[in-house]
Design a protein around this motif. Structure first.
Motif, PDB file in Angstrom:
ATOM      1  N   ILE A  48     -59.381 -54.288 -56.676  1.00 50.32           N
ATOM      2  CA  ILE A  48     -58.162 -55.089 -56.881  1.00 50.32           C
ATOM      3  C   ILE A  48     -58.377 -56.507 -56.363  1.00 50.32           C
ATOM      4  O   ILE A  48     -58.001 -57.490 -57.011  1.00 50.32           O
ATOM      5  CB  ILE A  48     -56.954 -54.425 -56.185  1.00 50.32           C
ATOM      6  N   ALA A  49     -59.025 -56.613 -55.194  1.00 53.19           N
ATOM      7  CA  ALA A  49     -59.292 -57.929 -54.597  1.00 53.19           C
ATOM      8  C   ALA A  49     -60.187 -58.780 -55.497  1.00 53.19           C
ATOM      9  O   ALA A  49     -59.924 -59.969 -55.722  1.00 53.19           O
ATOM     10  CB  ALA A  49     -59.936 -57.755 -53.225  1.00 53.19           C
ATOM     11  N   LYS A  50     -61.231 -58.169 -56.054  1.00 50.16           N
ATOM     12  CA  LYS A  50     -62.137 -58.906 -56.957  1.00 50.16           C
ATOM     13  C   LYS A  50     -61.407 -59.363 -58.213  1.00 50.16           C
ATOM     14  O   LYS A  50     -61.657 -60.462 -58.724  1.00 50.16           O
ATOM     15  CB  LYS A  50     -63.324 -58.022 -57.341  1.00 50.16           C
ATOM     16  N   SER A  51     -60.519 -58.529 -58.719  1.00 53.44           N
ATOM     17  CA  SER A  51     -59.781 -58.904 -59.933  1.00 53.44           C
ATOM     18  C   SER A  51     -58.830 -60.070 -59.669  1.00 53.44           C
ATOM     19  O   SER A  51     -58.474 -60.812 -60.585  1.00 53.44           O
ATOM     20  CB  SER A  51     -58.998 -57.700 -60.468  1.00 53.44           C
ATOM     21  N   LEU A  52     -58.425 -60.256 -58.403  1.00 51.67           N
ATOM     22  CA  LEU A  52     -57.487 -61.327 -58.068  1.00 51.67           C
ATOM     23  C   LEU A  52     -58.176 -62.656 -57.790  1.00 51.67           C
ATOM     24  O   LEU A  52     -57.697 -63.713 -58.204  1.00 51.67           O
ATOM     25  CB  LEU A  52     -56.645 -60.932 -56.842  1.00 51.67           C
ATOM     26  N   VAL A  53     -59.328 -62.608 -57.060  1.00 52.22           N
ATOM     27  CA  VAL A  53     -59.951 -63.874 -56.622  1.00 52.22           C
ATOM     28  C   VAL A  53     -61.427 -63.987 -56.969  1.00 52.22           C
ATOM     29  O   VAL A  53     -62.077 -64.965 -56.605  1.00 52.22           O
ATOM     30  CB  VAL A  53     -59.771 -64.066 -55.092  1.00 52.22           C
ATOM     31  N   GLY A  54     -61.991 -62.987 -57.652  1.00 53.50           N
ATOM     32  CA  GLY A  54     -63.396 -63.078 -58.026  1.00 53.50           C
ATOM     33  C   GLY A  54     -64.307 -62.316 -57.084  1.00 53.50           C
ATOM     34  O   GLY A  54     -63.884 -61.841 -56.025  1.00 53.50           O
TER      35      GLY A  54
END
Length: 335
Positions: A273-279
């Motif tokens: 989820i974190a990667k989908s939000l900020v890369g």
């Protein structure tokens, strides 16, 4: 470009902190005995009734803080495992590390034959030693000479170990007292059991030691994510760095599940989820993953405690209910 990414990260951190405060407040307020949201601050300030102070300080607050710390630890453990193994499906629960910690706790629990809460500070170390042996076995069986760790094979070996070790836990207690069977069954289901203040003090040092190392190693994690040839070309000592980071990942997962029970999928979902939000850059997504882990576990426990009037659904089952479809989606996407 870098400034835009930082602004985006700060925006999501602010949003997630607000969500975390809301979820934490609900966790403290809701339950068998409801504590009004408007009475939380007065009770914290010493102006609550005896009942309000008992509910807040003896039951709800330590539980919610433990959930936040454990969610943080599981999210960071999952992020490390995914980066080091270059496997988007890695999670300490799915690949058997949590079950390995559970076997150690079960043996210790049966050995001491007393109230396990008296050993709050020993449990994370027992879980860590047992989990690291499990992690080494999984690494050995999923490694192929000349190819390294195979992502799908790692998951399959880990799932096999998790099932076998869960069966071993039940075998160990097959002739035990009913109370022992109940404890291990609750642990397997992810029913939060370490909910007193000593468990916070037992879990906190592991985070204080491991988290600064993870953020310090963010650049190394970025390089490892590029692949072995690139990492070697940039002068990274692969074996040394992998060993250190896997040890930290196992330590965080073992410390968390030693007080929460077998929680899976938090370490899988939070980093994704974190990667989908900020890369995918580690400096950007690790703080987001940390907050997401806290939110997910607190929310899972709050839902489990309040969705049914007559009973409690363990947080591990709620997390699995949300995380299992997500895992299947990622598995299909990776093939």
């Amino acid at each position: 470009m870098a400034e835009q990414k930082q602004k985006k990260q700060r925006k999501w951190i602010a949003i997630l902190v607000a969500i975390l405060i809301g979820v934490f407040t609900c966790s403290v307020s809701l339950g068998d005995s409801t504590l009004s949201i408007w009475r939380i601050v007065p009770t914290l300030s010493g102006f609550g009734s005896f009942k309000e102070e008992f509910i807040l300080f003896s039951i709800r607050l330590p539980r919610s803080i433990i959930l936040a710390l454990a969610g943080m630890a599981l999210a960071m453990s999952g992020a490390l495992l995914q980066s080091v193994t270059r496997n988007d499906l890695a999670d300490p629960g799915i690949i058997g590390i949590n079950a390995g910690a559970g076997v150690g706790i079960t043996i210790f629990y049966l050995f001491v034959q007393s109230d396990i809460q008296h050993y709050a500070y020993v449990l994370p170390m027992v879980a860590f030693l047992s989990a690291i042996i499990t992690a080494l076995c999984i690494y050995f069986f999923s490694y192929e000479k000349g190819k390294g760790i195979q992502p799908v094979k790692l998951v399959l070996v880990g799932v096999g170990f998790a099932s076998a070790l869960s069966g071993l836990m039940m075998l160990l207690i097959s002739s035990a007292e009913r109370s022992d069977v109940e404890f291990v069954s609750r642990w397997l289901a992810g029913n939060i059991w370490g909910t007193d203040w000593p468990f916070i003090l037992a879990l906190l040092p592991w985070l204080l030691v491991c988290l600064p190392v993870i953020f310090y190693k963010a650049n190394t994690l970025n390089i490892l994510a590029m692949g072995e040839p690139s990492a070697i070309g940039l002068g990274v000592s692969l074996n040394k760095e992998r060993f250190l980071l896997i040890i930290i990942a196992v330590a965080l997962a073992a410390a968390a599940v030693s007080v929460t029970g077998g929680i899976s999928f938090i370490g899988l979902m939070a980093p994704h989820i974190a990667k989908s939000l900020v890369g995918p850059r580690h400096q950007s997504y690790l703080p987001i993953a940390l907050l997401m882990g806290m939110i997910l576990l607190i929310a899972a426990d709050t839902i489990g405690r309040n969705v049914l009037v007559s009973d409690t659904i363990p947080a591990g089952i709620v997390a699995a209910f949300i995380g299992a479809p997500y895992f299947i989606y990622l598995l299909m996407k990776s093939n």
